[in-house]
Write a protein that holds these residues in place. Structure first.
Motif, PDB file in Angstrom:
ATOM      1  N   LYS A   1      -9.252  20.164 -53.934  1.00  0.00           N
ATOM      2  CA  LYS A   1      -8.492  20.229 -52.674  1.00  0.00           C
ATOM      3  C   LYS A   1      -9.426  20.372 -51.481  1.00  0.00           C
ATOM      4  CE  LYS A   1      -5.435  23.237 -53.922  1.00  0.00           C
ATOM      5  NZ  LYS A   1      -4.441  24.299 -54.040  1.00  0.00           N
ATOM      6  N   SER A   2     -10.449  21.201 -51.655  1.00  0.00           N
ATOM      7  CA  SER A   2     -11.372  21.449 -50.533  1.00  0.00           C
ATOM      8  C   SER A   2     -12.112  20.168 -50.137  1.00  0.00           C
ATOM      9  CB  SER A   2     -12.371  22.560 -50.879  1.00  0.00           C
ATOM     10  OG  SER A   2     -13.389  22.051 -51.724  1.00  0.00           O
ATOM     11  N   LYS A   3     -12.183  19.221 -51.075  1.00  0.00           N
ATOM     12  CA  LYS A   3     -12.859  17.945 -50.796  1.00  0.00           C
ATOM     13  C   LYS A   3     -11.879  16.903 -50.260  1.00  0.00           C
ATOM     14  CE  LYS A   3     -16.863  19.046 -51.554  1.00  0.00           C
ATOM     15  NZ  LYS A   3     -17.922  18.813 -50.581  1.00  0.00           N
ATOM     16  N   LYS A   4     -10.642  17.329 -50.014  1.00  0.00           N
ATOM     17  CA  LYS A   4      -9.609  16.449 -49.424  1.00  0.00           C
ATOM     18  C   LYS A   4      -9.347  15.198 -50.266  1.00  0.00           C
ATOM     19  CE  LYS A   4      -9.552  18.609 -45.194  1.00  0.00           C
ATOM     20  NZ  LYS A   4      -9.723  19.937 -45.796  1.00  0.00           N
ATOM     21  N   THR A   5      -9.321  15.418 -51.575  1.00  0.00           N
ATOM     22  CA  THR A   5      -8.928  14.324 -52.460  1.00  0.00           C
ATOM     23  C   THR A   5      -7.987  14.887 -53.517  1.00  0.00           C
ATOM     24  OG1 THR A   5      -9.735  12.509 -53.832  1.00  0.00           O
ATOM     25  CG2 THR A   5     -10.952  14.565 -53.994  1.00  0.00           C
ATOM     26  N   ASN A   6      -7.505  14.032 -54.425  1.00  0.00           N
ATOM     27  CA  ASN A   6      -6.597  14.538 -55.459  1.00  0.00           C
ATOM     28  C   ASN A   6      -6.906  13.931 -56.827  1.00  0.00           C
ATOM     29  OD1 ASN A   6      -5.698  11.962 -54.949  1.00  0.00           O
ATOM     30  ND2 ASN A   6      -3.537  12.456 -55.251  1.00  0.00           N
TER      31      ASN A   6
ATOM     32  N   LYS B   1     -11.211   6.421 -50.971  1.00  0.00           N
ATOM     33  CA  LYS B   1     -10.724   7.222 -52.102  1.00  0.00           C
ATOM     34  C   LYS B   1     -11.905   7.800 -52.876  1.00  0.00           C
ATOM     35  CE  LYS B   1      -7.251   8.955 -53.981  1.00  0.00           C
ATOM     36  NZ  LYS B   1      -6.269   9.721 -53.223  1.00  0.00           N
TER      37      LYS B   1
ATOM     38  N   ASN C   1      -0.247  18.034 -57.258  1.00  0.00           N
ATOM     39  CA  ASN C   1      -0.702  16.861 -56.491  1.00  0.00           C
ATOM     40  C   ASN C   1      -1.984  16.261 -57.039  1.00  0.00           C
ATOM     41  OD1 ASN C   1       1.360  16.954 -54.591  1.00  0.00           O
ATOM     42  ND2 ASN C   1       0.335  18.686 -53.582  1.00  0.00           N
TER      43      ASN C   1
END
Ligand code: PNS
Length: 162
Positions: free
Chosen positions: A79-84, A3, A112
């Protein structure tokens, strides 16, 4: 799954208050990416490269900390870092309205993405990059409030020699 939290800001310059939030966040998240706004709404004292360099030197070689810059919308970067997760520090009530507005706008832009706040330690309640810069600009003693590299850079910037 790891995470990652994104810790965005102007970091003009990074302070010990920011570092305290970072350290505490690392007890919750596997990694934290410090995301330096390349063109924040307010003008900056330090150029983007200087702000990043001071952060890199302050966090040293911690493999759980990444330093990056972003432009455009924060939610797109997150989002581009694939986290929220957006991480923000909160000091006194004075921060609340701005942080509340920003987190609600980010939520409107992308439902999200969650903003997580950590309350600052009482030691850093009264400090901010802005007030530290102001004190430093008049030669005020700001030791203990910023990492060593920032202390040196502020003194250079305002023409004070050791
Ligand atoms: O350290 P700061 O100046 O309080 O950080 C503010 C920052 C850079 C996090 C904020 O201005 C930001 O996210 N800017 C990117 C543009 C954006 O996404 N704006 C819409 C959300 S309010």
């Amino acid at each position: 799954m790891q995470k990652m939290a994104i810790y965005p800001g102007s970091f003009d310059p990074i302070t010990n208050g920011h570092l305290s939030i970072l350290r505490r966040a690392l007890t919750i998240f596997d990694t934290v990416t410090i995301a330096v706004a390349s063109n924040p709404t307010k003008g900056t004292l330090f150029a983007l490269e200087e702000r990043i360099e001071m952060i890199r030197k302050s966090v040293k070689d911690d493999e759980k900390v990444f330093v990056d810059s972003f432009s455009g919308l924060l939610v797109d970067y997150v989002k581009s870092k694939k986290t929220n997760v957006i991480l923000r520090g909160m000091r006194a009530l004075s921060d609340f309205e701005y942080e509340f507005q920003m987190s609600l706008m980010n939520r409107k832009l992308d439902r999200n993405i969650q903003t997580i706040f950590l309350m600052t330690d009482y030691k850093w309640l009264y400090t901010s990059s802005t007030i530290i810069k102001e004190a430093a600009s008049y030669g005020g003693g700001i030791n203990g409030l910023v990492p060593d590299i920032v202390y040196q850079k502020l003194r250079e910037k305002f023409g004070y020699q050791e």
